[in-house]
Scaffold this motif. Structure first.
Motif, mmCIF file in Angstrom:
data_model
loop_
_atom_site.group_PDB
_atom_site.id
_atom_site.type_symbol
_atom_site.label_atom_id
_atom_site.label_comp_id
_atom_site.label_asym_id
_atom_site.label_seq_id
_atom_site.Cartn_x
_atom_site.Cartn_y
_atom_site.Cartn_z
ATOM 1 N N SER A 46 1.194 -1.379 -0.097
ATOM 2 C CA SER A 46 -0.008 -0.034 0.325
ATOM 3 C C SER A 46 0.859 1.210 0.240
ATOM 4 N N CYS A 47 0.244 2.393 -0.619
ATOM 5 C CA CYS A 47 0.917 3.961 -0.237
ATOM 6 C C CYS A 47 -0.069 4.900 -0.534
ATOM 7 N N ILE A 48 0.214 6.107 0.158
ATOM 8 C CA ILE A 48 -0.442 6.923 0.076
ATOM 9 C C ILE A 48 0.295 8.270 -0.323
ATOM 10 N N SER A 49 -0.444 9.129 -1.044
ATOM 11 C CA SER A 49 0.038 10.364 -1.673
ATOM 12 C C SER A 49 0.069 11.544 -0.219
ATOM 13 N N SER A 50 1.070 12.098 -0.214
ATOM 14 C CA SER A 50 1.076 12.964 1.268
ATOM 15 C C SER A 50 0.526 14.770 1.192
ATOM 16 N N PHE A 51 -0.522 14.524 -0.197
ATOM 17 C CA PHE A 51 -0.756 15.649 -0.716
ATOM 18 C C PHE A 51 -2.185 14.970 -0.817
ATOM 19 N N GLY A 52 -3.142 14.965 -0.243
ATOM 20 C CA GLY A 52 -4.813 14.752 -0.708
ATOM 21 C C GLY A 52 -4.828 13.498 -0.080
ATOM 22 N N GLY A 53 -4.029 12.655 0.076
ATOM 23 C CA GLY A 53 -4.404 11.085 0.422
ATOM 24 C C GLY A 53 -4.779 9.913 -0.963
ATOM 25 N N SER A 54 -4.544 10.836 -1.711
ATOM 26 C CA SER A 54 -4.574 9.019 -2.226
ATOM 27 C C SER A 54 -4.246 8.097 -2.325
ATOM 28 N N THR A 55 -4.594 6.557 -2.131
ATOM 29 C CA THR A 55 -3.953 5.465 -1.700
ATOM 30 C C THR A 55 -3.985 4.619 -2.610
ATOM 31 N N TYR A 56 -3.289 3.851 -2.968
ATOM 32 C CA TYR A 56 -3.047 2.636 -3.435
ATOM 33 C C TYR A 56 -2.918 1.023 -2.525
ATOM 34 N N TYR A 57 -3.861 -0.113 -2.879
ATOM 35 C CA TYR A 57 -3.507 -1.347 -2.497
ATOM 36 C C TYR A 57 -3.296 -2.111 -3.302
ATOM 37 N N ALA A 58 -2.408 -3.020 -2.946
ATOM 38 C CA ALA A 58 -2.058 -4.517 -3.899
ATOM 39 C C ALA A 58 -3.691 -5.115 -3.482
ATOM 40 N N ASP A 59 -3.883 -6.070 -4.513
ATOM 41 C CA ASP A 59 -5.195 -7.162 -4.891
ATOM 42 C C ASP A 59 -5.460 -8.084 -3.681
ATOM 43 N N TYR A 91 7.336 -6.750 7.298
ATOM 44 C CA TYR A 91 6.977 -5.050 6.457
ATOM 45 C C TYR A 91 7.625 -4.085 6.649
ATOM 46 N N TYR A 92 7.841 -3.644 5.871
ATOM 47 C CA TYR A 92 8.908 -2.359 5.351
ATOM 48 C C TYR A 92 7.994 -1.232 5.194
ATOM 49 N N CYS A 93 7.941 0.018 6.158
ATOM 50 C CA CYS A 93 7.813 1.443 5.623
ATOM 51 C C CYS A 93 8.682 2.008 4.799
ATOM 52 N N ALA A 94 8.505 2.754 3.919
ATOM 53 C CA ALA A 94 9.193 3.649 2.741
ATOM 54 C C ALA A 94 8.462 4.575 2.124
ATOM 55 N N SER A 95 9.818 4.783 1.618
ATOM 56 C CA SER A 95 9.172 6.681 1.059
ATOM 57 C C SER A 95 9.307 6.583 -0.644
ATOM 58 N N ASP A 96 8.204 7.185 -1.344
ATOM 59 C CA ASP A 96 8.440 7.380 -2.893
ATOM 60 C C ASP A 96 8.439 8.878 -2.711
ATOM 61 N N PRO A 97 10.011 9.287 -3.362
ATOM 62 C CA PRO A 97 9.868 10.966 -3.453
ATOM 63 C C PRO A 97 9.537 11.676 -3.883
ATOM 64 N N THR A 98 9.044 10.916 -5.348
ATOM 65 C CA THR A 98 8.021 11.800 -6.743
ATOM 66 C C THR A 98 6.238 11.416 -6.104
ATOM 67 N N GLY A 99 5.974 11.141 -5.415
ATOM 68 C CA GLY A 99 4.395 11.467 -4.976
ATOM 69 C C GLY A 99 4.391 10.252 -5.562
ATOM 70 N N GLY A 100 4.465 9.694 -6.208
ATOM 71 C CA GLY A 100 3.164 9.004 -7.095
ATOM 72 C C GLY A 100 3.053 9.298 -8.439
ATOM 73 N N THR A 101 1.780 8.585 -9.050
ATOM 74 C CA THR A 101 1.211 8.999 -10.605
ATOM 75 C C THR A 101 -0.343 7.734 -10.501
ATOM 76 N N PHE A 102 -1.193 9.099 -11.256
ATOM 77 C CA PHE A 102 -2.612 8.980 -11.389
ATOM 78 C C PHE A 102 -2.036 8.155 -13.013
ATOM 79 N N TYR A 103 -3.101 6.817 -13.115
ATOM 80 C CA TYR A 103 -2.580 6.477 -14.252
ATOM 81 C C TYR A 103 -3.904 5.502 -14.439
ATOM 82 N N SER A 104 -4.932 5.800 -15.530
ATOM 83 C CA SER A 104 -6.558 5.471 -15.803
ATOM 84 C C SER A 104 -7.336 5.738 -14.569
ATOM 85 N N GLY A 105 -7.100 6.609 -14.008
ATOM 86 C CA GLY A 105 -7.899 7.403 -12.837
ATOM 87 C C GLY A 105 -7.392 6.576 -11.834
ATOM 88 N N SER A 106 -6.484 5.737 -11.634
ATOM 89 C CA SER A 106 -5.972 5.594 -10.830
ATOM 90 C C SER A 106 -4.338 5.266 -10.275
#
Length: 125
Positions: A46-59, A91-106
């Motif tokens: 899972s991951c979360i954007s620090s700007f706006g809180g968009s989230t991703y979860y593995a299926d 379980y490892y905590c990690a950072s994505d300095p790019t902030g993530g990306t949106f693709y096809s609305g996800s």
């Protein structure tokens, strides 16, 4: 140098819950968790954007895990409910300095750049 202090792992019975916490040494545009079980490949959980809180979860965890972030504390949380034996992993905590990306609305995180020492989660009777 990025530092992450994880806590909250432990032994829990199937169907139980755990809450992982991770305090980072600084602010990151996105943070998340990945896990690795013995003999298995690393899995981005899972991951979360620090700007706006968009989230991703593995299926594999969708509907059971909830990620959240407290930017005032540089802390990310992973609430894990309805745990299964197959959730057993470090379980490892990690950072994505790019902030993530949106693709096809996800929302997706890009590759993690740094991570902590990990915390062991064991789900067993």
């Amino acid at each position: 140098q990025a530092q992450f202090v994880e806590s909250g792992g432990g032994l829990v019975q199937p169907g139980g819950s755990l809450r992982l916490s991770c305090r980072a040494s600084g602010f990151y545009s996105a943070m998340g968790w990945f896990r690795q079980a013995p003999g298995k490949e690393r899995e981005k959980v899972s991951c979360i954007s620090s700007f706006g809180g968009s989230t991703y979860y593995a299926d594999s965890v969708k509907g059971r895990f909830t990620i959240s972030i407290d930017n005032s504390k540089n802390t990310v949380y992973l609430q894990m409910d309805s745990l299964k034996p197959e959730d057993t992993a470090v379980y490892y905590c990690a950072s994505d300095p790019t902030g993530g990306t949106f693709y096809s609305g996800s929302y997706f995180c890009n590759d993690f750049a740094a991570w902590g020492q990990g915390t062991l989660v064991t789900v067993a009777s």
